[in-house]
Design a protein around this motif. Sequence first.
Motif, mmCIF file in Angstrom:
data_model
loop_
_atom_site.group_PDB
_atom_site.id
_atom_site.type_symbol
_atom_site.label_atom_id
_atom_site.label_comp_id
_atom_site.label_asym_id
_atom_site.label_seq_id
_atom_site.Cartn_x
_atom_site.Cartn_y
_atom_site.Cartn_z
ATOM 1 N N ALA A 30 0.833 -1.209 0.000
ATOM 2 C CA ALA A 30 0.000 0.000 0.000
ATOM 3 C C ALA A 30 0.867 1.258 0.000
ATOM 4 C CB ALA A 30 -0.939 -0.009 1.201
ATOM 5 N N ARG A 31 1.956 1.246 0.770
ATOM 6 C CA ARG A 31 2.858 2.396 0.787
ATOM 7 C C ARG A 31 3.524 2.582 -0.575
ATOM 8 N NH1 ARG A 31 4.852 0.187 5.309
ATOM 9 N NH2 ARG A 31 3.875 0.923 7.180
ATOM 10 N N ARG A 32 3.965 1.474 -1.161
ATOM 11 C CA ARG A 32 4.613 1.537 -2.471
ATOM 12 C C ARG A 32 3.660 2.097 -3.518
ATOM 13 N NH1 ARG A 32 6.633 -3.235 -2.205
ATOM 14 N NH2 ARG A 32 4.931 -4.332 -3.215
ATOM 15 N N GLU A 33 2.363 1.745 -3.391
ATOM 16 C CA GLU A 33 1.337 2.236 -4.316
ATOM 17 C C GLU A 33 0.845 3.632 -3.939
ATOM 18 O OE1 GLU A 33 -1.621 -0.852 -4.279
ATOM 19 O OE2 GLU A 33 -0.338 -2.229 -5.401
ATOM 20 N N ARG A 62 -1.428 -0.957 17.074
ATOM 21 C CA ARG A 62 -1.039 0.015 18.104
ATOM 22 C C ARG A 62 0.494 0.116 18.176
ATOM 23 N NH1 ARG A 62 -5.781 -1.682 20.442
ATOM 24 N NH2 ARG A 62 -4.922 -3.495 21.510
ATOM 25 N N LEU A 63 1.171 -1.029 18.069
ATOM 26 C CA LEU A 63 2.638 -1.040 18.071
ATOM 27 C C LEU A 63 3.197 -0.378 16.818
ATOM 28 C CD1 LEU A 63 3.264 -4.655 19.426
ATOM 29 C CD2 LEU A 63 3.603 -2.486 20.648
ATOM 30 N N ARG A 64 2.603 -0.667 15.655
ATOM 31 C CA ARG A 64 3.067 -0.049 14.400
ATOM 32 C C ARG A 64 2.917 1.465 14.468
ATOM 33 N NH1 ARG A 64 3.522 -4.914 14.438
ATOM 34 N NH2 ARG A 64 5.265 -4.150 15.642
ATOM 35 N N LYS A 65 1.857 1.934 15.125
ATOM 36 C CA LYS A 65 1.649 3.373 15.287
ATOM 37 C C LYS A 65 2.747 3.959 16.176
ATOM 38 C CE LYS A 65 -1.612 6.834 16.899
ATOM 39 N NZ LYS A 65 -2.920 7.092 17.491
ATOM 40 N N LEU A 69 5.267 3.427 11.868
ATOM 41 C CA LEU A 69 5.089 2.743 10.590
ATOM 42 C C LEU A 69 3.729 3.023 9.963
ATOM 43 C CD1 LEU A 69 6.789 -0.657 11.461
ATOM 44 C CD2 LEU A 69 7.714 1.230 10.100
ATOM 45 N N ILE A 70 2.771 3.411 10.793
ATOM 46 C CA ILE A 70 1.467 3.866 10.305
ATOM 47 C C ILE A 70 1.141 5.160 11.040
ATOM 48 C CG2 ILE A 70 0.648 1.530 9.774
ATOM 49 C CD1 ILE A 70 -1.162 1.721 12.276
ATOM 50 N N VAL A 71 0.265 5.963 10.452
ATOM 51 C CA VAL A 71 -0.132 7.208 11.106
ATOM 52 C C VAL A 71 -1.119 6.904 12.226
ATOM 53 C CG1 VAL A 71 -1.309 9.426 10.776
ATOM 54 C CG2 VAL A 71 0.292 8.578 9.043
ATOM 55 N N ASP A 72 -2.113 6.067 11.909
ATOM 56 C CA ASP A 72 -3.151 5.727 12.887
ATOM 57 C C ASP A 72 -4.000 4.612 12.318
ATOM 58 O OD1 ASP A 72 -4.578 5.881 15.251
ATOM 59 O OD2 ASP A 72 -5.268 7.936 14.948
ATOM 60 N N PHE A 73 -4.971 4.161 13.101
ATOM 61 C CA PHE A 73 -5.961 3.208 12.611
ATOM 62 C C PHE A 73 -7.287 3.496 13.279
ATOM 63 C CE2 PHE A 73 -4.337 1.149 16.375
ATOM 64 C CZ PHE A 73 -5.414 0.465 16.915
ATOM 65 N N ILE A 112 -6.731 1.624 8.208
ATOM 66 C CA ILE A 112 -5.365 2.020 8.597
ATOM 67 C C ILE A 112 -5.005 3.281 7.806
ATOM 68 C CG2 ILE A 112 -2.944 1.310 8.688
ATOM 69 C CD1 ILE A 112 -4.038 -1.622 8.586
ATOM 70 N N VAL A 113 -4.557 4.301 8.527
ATOM 71 C CA VAL A 113 -4.139 5.559 7.908
ATOM 72 C C VAL A 113 -2.631 5.472 7.708
ATOM 73 C CG1 VAL A 113 -4.114 8.068 8.113
ATOM 74 C CG2 VAL A 113 -5.963 6.752 9.173
ATOM 75 N N LEU A 114 -2.214 5.603 6.435
ATOM 76 C CA LEU A 114 -0.788 5.479 6.100
ATOM 77 C C LEU A 114 -0.114 6.838 6.007
ATOM 78 C CD1 LEU A 114 -1.234 2.731 3.385
ATOM 79 C CD2 LEU A 114 -0.535 2.441 5.757
#
Length: 114
Positions: A30-33, A62-65, A69-73, A112-114
């Motif tokens: 998703a990030r690559r796209e 929650r950990l990725r946030k 690595l992610i903005v939010d979810f 998920i907000v990227l």
Amino acid sequence: MANLKTFNLEAGYPTLEEARRILAAELRTARREKAKLLKIIHGYGASGQGGVLRIGLRKSLRLRKKEGLIVDFIPGEDLTIFNRQVLELLEAVPELRADPDLRAGNEGVTLIVL
């Protein structure tokens, strides 16, 4: 380029660890796209009590946030026009307005907000 990408994570009934690996790969894609949002379908759980995937994946998010690595979810049950964050996303990603889970209170999805 789609700003909103959807992925069915519960297809094939993966274990939690398999689902975490699949999600990590989907986040990279998703990030690559250059997608702004990734909606994952993880299901609520066959027991009716809230499934292992839903709980475990949201814990991972929650950990990725925290790691940046992610903005939010946004849990599907909070995907409503009464949520300030969702209103902001509707402005940034207008195709979210057509999403069938908007206003549905669907606990079986997470945005998920990227």
